[in-house]
Motif scaffolding. Sequence first.
Motif, PDB file in Angstrom:
ATOM      1  N   ASP A 124       0.812  -1.103  -0.075  1.00 25.40           N
ATOM      2  CA  ASP A 124      -0.046  -0.008   0.086  1.00 25.40           C
ATOM      3  C   ASP A 124       0.837   1.209   0.013  1.00 25.40           C
ATOM      4  O   ASP A 124       0.408   2.075   0.435  1.00 25.40           O
ATOM      5  CB  ASP A 124      -0.816   0.024   1.419  1.00 25.40           C
ATOM      6  CG  ASP A 124      -2.097   0.829   1.063  1.00 25.40           C
ATOM      7  OD1 ASP A 124      -2.577   1.045  -0.129  1.00 25.40           O
ATOM      8  OD2 ASP A 124      -2.713   1.425   1.805  1.00 25.40           O
ATOM      9  N   GLU A 136     -12.779 -10.195   5.588  1.00 29.44           N
ATOM     10  CA  GLU A 136     -13.400  -8.745   5.199  1.00 29.44           C
ATOM     11  C   GLU A 136     -14.123  -8.367   6.654  1.00 29.44           C
ATOM     12  O   GLU A 136     -13.814  -7.286   7.028  1.00 29.44           O
ATOM     13  CB  GLU A 136     -14.279  -9.010   4.121  1.00 29.44           C
ATOM     14  CG  GLU A 136     -13.464  -9.202   2.869  1.00 29.44           C
ATOM     15  CD  GLU A 136     -14.458  -9.067   1.695  1.00 29.44           C
ATOM     16  OE1 GLU A 136     -15.673  -8.967   2.044  1.00 29.44           O
ATOM     17  OE2 GLU A 136     -13.898  -9.249   0.517  1.00 29.44           O
ATOM     18  N   ALA A 155      -5.372  -0.133   8.238  1.00 32.08           N
ATOM     19  CA  ALA A 155      -5.673  -0.346   6.863  1.00 32.08           C
ATOM     20  C   ALA A 155      -6.134  -1.434   6.450  1.00 32.08           C
ATOM     21  O   ALA A 155      -6.009  -2.435   7.105  1.00 32.08           O
ATOM     22  CB  ALA A 155      -4.349   0.114   6.099  1.00 32.08           C
ATOM     23  N   TYR A 156      -7.035  -1.386   5.470  1.00 36.63           N
ATOM     24  CA  TYR A 156      -7.409  -2.617   4.780  1.00 36.63           C
ATOM     25  C   TYR A 156      -7.460  -2.422   3.285  1.00 36.63           C
ATOM     26  O   TYR A 156      -7.832  -1.363   2.675  1.00 36.63           O
ATOM     27  CB  TYR A 156      -8.926  -3.139   5.016  1.00 36.63           C
ATOM     28  CG  TYR A 156      -9.477  -4.281   4.567  1.00 36.63           C
ATOM     29  CD1 TYR A 156      -9.276  -5.495   4.389  1.00 36.63           C
ATOM     30  CD2 TYR A 156     -10.551  -4.128   3.303  1.00 36.63           C
ATOM     31  CE1 TYR A 156      -9.572  -6.518   3.855  1.00 36.63           C
ATOM     32  CE2 TYR A 156     -11.146  -5.020   2.666  1.00 36.63           C
ATOM     33  CZ  TYR A 156     -10.775  -6.198   2.995  1.00 36.63           C
ATOM     34  OH  TYR A 156     -11.152  -7.084   2.199  1.00 36.63           O
ATOM     35  N   PHE A 157      -6.730  -3.428   2.294  1.00 34.45           N
ATOM     36  CA  PHE A 157      -6.273  -2.978   1.117  1.00 34.45           C
ATOM     37  C   PHE A 157      -6.020  -4.264   0.293  1.00 34.45           C
ATOM     38  O   PHE A 157      -5.832  -5.393   0.955  1.00 34.45           O
ATOM     39  CB  PHE A 157      -5.283  -2.111   0.643  1.00 34.45           C
ATOM     40  CG  PHE A 157      -3.984  -2.625   1.420  1.00 34.45           C
ATOM     41  CD1 PHE A 157      -3.151  -3.289   0.711  1.00 34.45           C
ATOM     42  CD2 PHE A 157      -3.796  -2.364   2.677  1.00 34.45           C
ATOM     43  CE1 PHE A 157      -2.070  -3.661   1.272  1.00 34.45           C
ATOM     44  CE2 PHE A 157      -2.492  -2.676   3.320  1.00 34.45           C
ATOM     45  CZ  PHE A 157      -1.691  -3.296   2.496  1.00 34.45           C
TER      46      PHE A 157
END
Length: 493
Positions: free
Chosen positions: A44, A99, A120-122
């Motif tokens: 990221d 998720e 963060a989540y990506f």
Amino acid sequence: MNIFCTRPGCPRPDNVFADLNEITSLKTAQQKYCTACGMPLILDGRYLPERLLGKGGFGAAFLACDRRSPTLRKCVVKQFQPANDLTLSQLETAQKLFEREAVVLDRLGNQHPQIPNLLAYFPLECSGWNSSVNQQFFYIVQDYIDGQDLEAELADQGRFSENKVREVLEEILNVLQFVHDQDVIHRDIKPSNIMRDRQGRLYLLDFGAVKQVTQQQGSRLGTSTGIFSMGYAPPEQMRGHNVFPSTDLYALAVTCIVLLTGKDCQELYDSHKGRWNWKNQTQVSNSLAYILDKMLQPTPSDRFASAELVLKALNPPPSPPPIPPLPKLKIQPISPISVQPKTSIQIQTFAPAPSPSPAPSPPPAPPAVSTPPAPPASFQTINLLKAAAFTGFEITLLRIAVNGLLGGSFPLLVLILGGTFGGLVFAQYRRWIETKEQIVLALFSLGLVIFIPLFGQGIPFSAVIIFPVLAALGGVAAAALFRLIYLILYRFL
């Protein structure tokens, strides 16, 4: 600087970049790639994995640093890594769980100090290794807790004392109370998911198996997806049935007995008899044993319904302090009055001679509260009605017998009946004739009188039965009326 490759199966995941040792170059460098498999290394654009922390059923965790932080803050990068043998349906379920962990951490982490924050989540899409097919990976970045989980702590320090387990129980119960109030069930409580930092604070980790209690209309409420840790999950979760807040309480109790005994949970459960055998492996107070046994009940409704109720059982309210005794009353001696031989009268006060303190007088008794006197025992309603029925029955039988034997002489009839009536009333008042005697005498008298008409004036048999019964009922009615009048007069006079 060393950067660790996160691609599963990379043959040489360690990568060294000397130019990143300088802080300015580290913060401004462009993307770096694994020298072995070509995987992008700066995730990221900001997170640099340093080493592998561990692997689970659906992912791997890496210790990383955030180059956008002035202090290069440490964090944990979790990568979704499902096994290759999963079906398409299982893969979709696992991805949804991953998720969901991001959603729950984003929702709960900033609200409770003992749940890690989501940073963060990506997703990350890159070319495949030795393949032309692109691969897609998902990442969660969360706070790094510098410490040791309870599974490792148990292995290093041995089994926990009761006080230490009580501390764990209370801290995690407070976290679970908050989690359950948000309509979330963790569903994977176990020692490896409880982390203690270097300051001693406990954190609840791994929300990948959480379950929302409130579902959309038409779906099964709180149904399990079959994701659980063997031995820690209660029966309803293992069967894929509905889960409840008490589902987490069951797993927390299993965690506590594992910490108390130092035994694996599979060794403590007797699958043949369907019960936990743990109390012979350790020594705990009866109160803690009762609480843990109740949390371990196989039926959810037999357990505590909430973490709050367990906390109340662990910390019952103190008993009220005893009422202090009334202050003792001290009697001040009255100074004597001396009269001088002069015409004037002088009042002199003499100090009392030293003497033992006078015995304290008892405190005054509280004023008596006037209450109306209770009615006499002889006027108890049930006894009065039984006596009235028995007396009416006997007098009527006697009247039939006298009429049959003596032909109805009125003066003699009045004398016999009056004397018998007075005798029966006096005998019952003195408790010489009570329920058992009344029944025996009534049956004996009836049997005796039935045969008298055969030798007398032939009084019908029905009259011998009906008239005494009617007289008994009349006596009951008269006694009830008397009792009612008596109570009315007693209340108002």
